[in-house]
Design a protein around this motif. Structure first.
Motif, short mmCIF file in Angstrom:
data_model
loop_
_atom_site.label_atom_id
_atom_site.label_comp_id
_atom_site.label_asym_id
_atom_site.label_seq_id
_atom_site.Cartn_x
_atom_site.Cartn_y
_atom_site.Cartn_z
N THR A 1 0.84 -1.20 0.00
CA THR A 1 0.00 0.00 0.00
C THR A 1 0.88 1.25 0.00
O THR A 1 1.84 1.33 0.76
CB THR A 1 -0.90 0.01 1.25
N PRO A 2 0.56 2.25 -0.83
CA PRO A 2 1.34 3.50 -0.81
C PRO A 2 1.28 4.17 0.56
O PRO A 2 0.27 4.09 1.26
CB PRO A 2 0.64 4.37 -1.87
N TYR A 3 2.37 4.83 0.94
CA TYR A 3 2.41 5.52 2.22
C TYR A 3 3.30 6.75 2.12
O TYR A 3 4.21 6.82 1.29
CB TYR A 3 2.89 4.59 3.34
N LEU A 4 3.04 7.69 3.00
CA LEU A 4 3.83 8.91 3.10
C LEU A 4 4.68 8.85 4.36
O LEU A 4 4.16 8.61 5.46
CB LEU A 4 2.91 10.13 3.17
N GLY A 5 5.99 9.07 4.22
CA GLY A 5 6.89 9.14 5.35
C GLY A 5 7.38 10.57 5.53
O GLY A 5 7.87 11.18 4.57
N VAL A 6 7.23 11.11 6.74
CA VAL A 6 7.56 12.51 7.02
C VAL A 6 8.60 12.57 8.14
O VAL A 6 8.51 11.83 9.11
CB VAL A 6 6.30 13.30 7.41
N GLY A 7 9.57 13.47 7.99
CA GLY A 7 10.61 13.63 9.00
C GLY A 7 11.97 13.22 8.45
O GLY A 7 12.06 12.58 7.39
#
Length: 367
Positions: free
Chosen positions: A252-258
């Protein structure tokens, strides 16, 4: 789904190779930049968000109110479903009744507690920030505060962990009614403090035979206690699978922040710079400090093989092209004959024996 990487720790565990810093002076600037990156990247993932995961580093190190602040920003920027799984990684020494209440108010409904071991000698050897007493107390405090969706990390195969202590670690988790276990073999990653100390003969080398034995014992004990072994390193009571991690394994696509966080949209993978100062300075200039890799069709197939084979559902060859499915099925025959793989319809599933060889089997099936 969204992953937030909090790159700060009180203490450096000897085995850790994740991006983190024990210098907390840039914390305010990094948190402000994370808020701004969420806004800058609001179009990376489409549709509803059913999982938010605060990882690190040590997210529980953040000052009171910071998790609430970040969750407010996430809810303002994305469509988070009401029953979303909101996980916070925590260290036992950060867990207090007051913090637990603040986390609940912020919407945290799942805790991932980095126990690693219930024995003092293991924690000292790993250079963990908590002690054995805090390990038990943290779980009890969390349950008293109403957190029942809890997972704990346990590490096996280390030089200070005899078989009997490994049995007691697992038995303690079962007795404390922990519904989810993430259990990892102690890995010596290059350039970590542990790697350097082993090279300098300051630490004993890891015994692979011991690690295999501990994993086999773990599978036996977890099954007897009613846990479903739904991924190589993860065991869950019914209804307590990790929604977030299951989405990773499903592609599943995901967004990683930081700083250091990775993102995936199905056709490309990108990762932020692993430098806290450079990260917040670039974000302050409204620039996204990441590198990107576009996946070839072969890489996408290999990604699916690697992740799906780790799960209890297995590798569904019907999701491959006819030519790829034929190739994979032919290669899998030798592992079926040696009882490392079984067939379940169009799916290839690792047996317990095969789970010991998972990485090698997956690599053999790659394009």
């Amino acid at each position: 789904m969204i992953y937030i990487h909090i790159p700060f720790c009180r203490k450096a565990c000897h085995y850790c190779n994740f991006h983190f810093s024990t210098n907390l002076k840039t914390m305010d600037a990094v948190i402000a930049a994370i808020e701004w990156e969420l806004v800058l990247r609001k179009d990376y993932v489409q549709g509803e968000i059913n999982s938010v995961y605060f990882g690190g580093g040590t997210p529980s190190i953040l000052p009171p109110g910071t998790i609430q602040r970040l969750m407010d920003r996430i809810r303002q920027t994305f469509n988070v479903v009401p029953d979303a799984e909101i996980t916070l990684e925590t260290n036992p020494d950060d867990i207090t009744a007051d913090q637990l209440e603040l986390w609940k108010q912020a919407g945290i409904n799942r805790l991932s507690i980095g126990i690693q071991s219930f024995f003092e000698e293991d924690l000292v050897w790993m250079n963990r920030a908590h002690n054995a007493l805090q390990a038990r107390q943290a779980i009890e405090l969390a349950q008293q505060a109403g957190f029942f969706n809890i997972t704990i990390d346990l590490i096996y195969g280390g030089p200070t962990l005899p078989d009997e202590h490994w049995r007691e670690n697992v038995a303690t988790a079962v007795a404390l009614n922990i519904p989810h276990l993430s259990c990892y073999a102690l890995t010596v990653e290059p350039q970590t403090a542990l790697d350097k100390m082993i090279i300098q003969h300051k630490k004993e080398e890891v015994d692979p035979d011991k690690q295999s034995r501990h994993f086999e014992l773990l599978m036996l004990w977890a099954a007897e206690a009613g846990y479903e072994h739904y991924e190589i390193s993860n065991f869950a009571k019914p209804g307590y699978r990790s929604r977030h991690n299951s989405s990773y394994w499903a592609g599943t696509p995901y967004l990683g922040v930081g700083p250091g966080a990775h993102s995936f949209n199905g056709s490309s993978r990108q990762w932020n710079v692993s430098n806290n100062t450079l990260y917040y300075k670039r974000i302050g200039q409204q620039q996204l400090p990441f590198e990107i890799e576009y996946l070839t069709p072969e890489q996408q197939v290999n990604e699916y093989i690697m992740t799906s084979l780790r799960t209890i559902e297995g590798l569904d060859t019907s999701k491959l092209s006819p030519a790829e499915a034929e190739r994979v099925n032919q290669l899998a025959e030798k592992y079926i004959r040696t009882n490392a793989l079984t067939r379940n319809g169009s799916c290839l599933v690792l047996t317990n024996a095969g789970r010991l060889l998972a990485d090698g089997i997956a690599a053999d099936l790659f394009c």
